[in-house]
Design a protein around this motif. Structure first.
Motif: not given
Length: 260
Positions: A169-178
């Motif tokens: 979840y954190e990885a996907k969230k970081q990707q979405q934020d970028e």
């Protein structure tokens, strides 16, 4: 309060349910067999009742027999012992075993052996004179060990799965934020570019966007920038003379009709 009494025919349905024998024998045959065995005086059926709101409910049962073997001598064998799961650890097993112990002692027997897995409950509740077969205790202990091991394993699997999901979840969230940040940057760059282009176009046509004449927009007649701007070129030109602007901003080409 728990009250222990002898088995009656009316108890058959509940007792068969407690013993999980309803699919093996019917109520009438079961009660007949109990009474037949009891005629010898060496067999006894007991039920434990709980008083709830003035009603008596059968919550446990025990069936015992006097036996004599080479290894054990004369002893009392608890052949069946069952307790309602809702009444575990509430003195039902203890009350049944106390009654069984008294019945055995009246017949000169001091040792009681139990083959039921509920025997460990009866022992924990304070019946020290009960002997439980080693294999029964071994199975019960093995069951508890396997149960604890399974619970620990499931707990570890749960924690591992939760940790993995949190990382994903954190990885996907970081990707979405970028991605959102990149889109916002592109939008800002595009807006800045359009503003610069607008300023260049206004400067090319000497249009003052703040002029009241252009309050509805910077371009005359609402046709946009690259339209036809009609105005007299010189006196010799007719009223239809005009200046046509090309589709590109790099240059301006004029065309006049000198036929007049």
């Amino acid at each position: 309060m728990i009250h222990v009494r002898e088995f009656q025919a009316s108890d058959s349905d509940v007792v068969l349910h407690l013993l999980d024998l309803k699919d093996i024998i019917n109520s009438s045959s079961f009660s007949e067999k109990v009474f037949q065995l009891s005629e010898s005086g060496d067999f006894l059926g007991l039920v434990a009742e709980a008083n709830q709101s003035g009603k008596h409910q059968v919550v446990g049962c025990a069936f015992l027999r006097l036996l004599e073997t080479i290894s054990r001598g004369l002893h009392c064998q608890i052949e069946e012992l069952a307790i309602d799961k809702a009444w575990l650890h509430q003195g039902v097993g203890k009350s049944l075993m106390e009654t069984a112990t008294s019945w055995a002692k009246e017949r000169g027997v001091g040792d009681i052996y139990v083959d039921s897995p509920y025997a460990s409950i009866a022992v924990k509740e304070g019946i020290d004179s009960v002997f439980v077969r080693d294999e029964v205790l071994e199975v019960a202990q093995q069951y508890e060990a396997e149960k604890e091991e399974l619970q620990e394993s499931l707990k570890k699997q749960y924690n591992t799965t939760i940790s993995k999901l949190e990382k994903e979840y954190e990885a996907k969230k970081q990707q979405q934020d970028e991605t959102i940040h990149n889109l916002q940057t592109q939008l800002e760059d595009a807006t800045q570019y359009l503003e610069e282009q607008q300023a260049e176009e206004n400067e090319l046509l000497n249009i003052d966007p703040s002029s009241p004449r252009n309050h509805t927009g910077p371009y005359p007649r609402g046709r946009g920038f690259w339209g036809t701007l009609c105005f007299p070129i010189r006196k010799t030109c007719g009223p239809g003379s005009c200046l046509r602007l090309p589709s590109g901003p790099a240059s301006v080409r004029g065309s006049t009709d000198r036929s007049n």
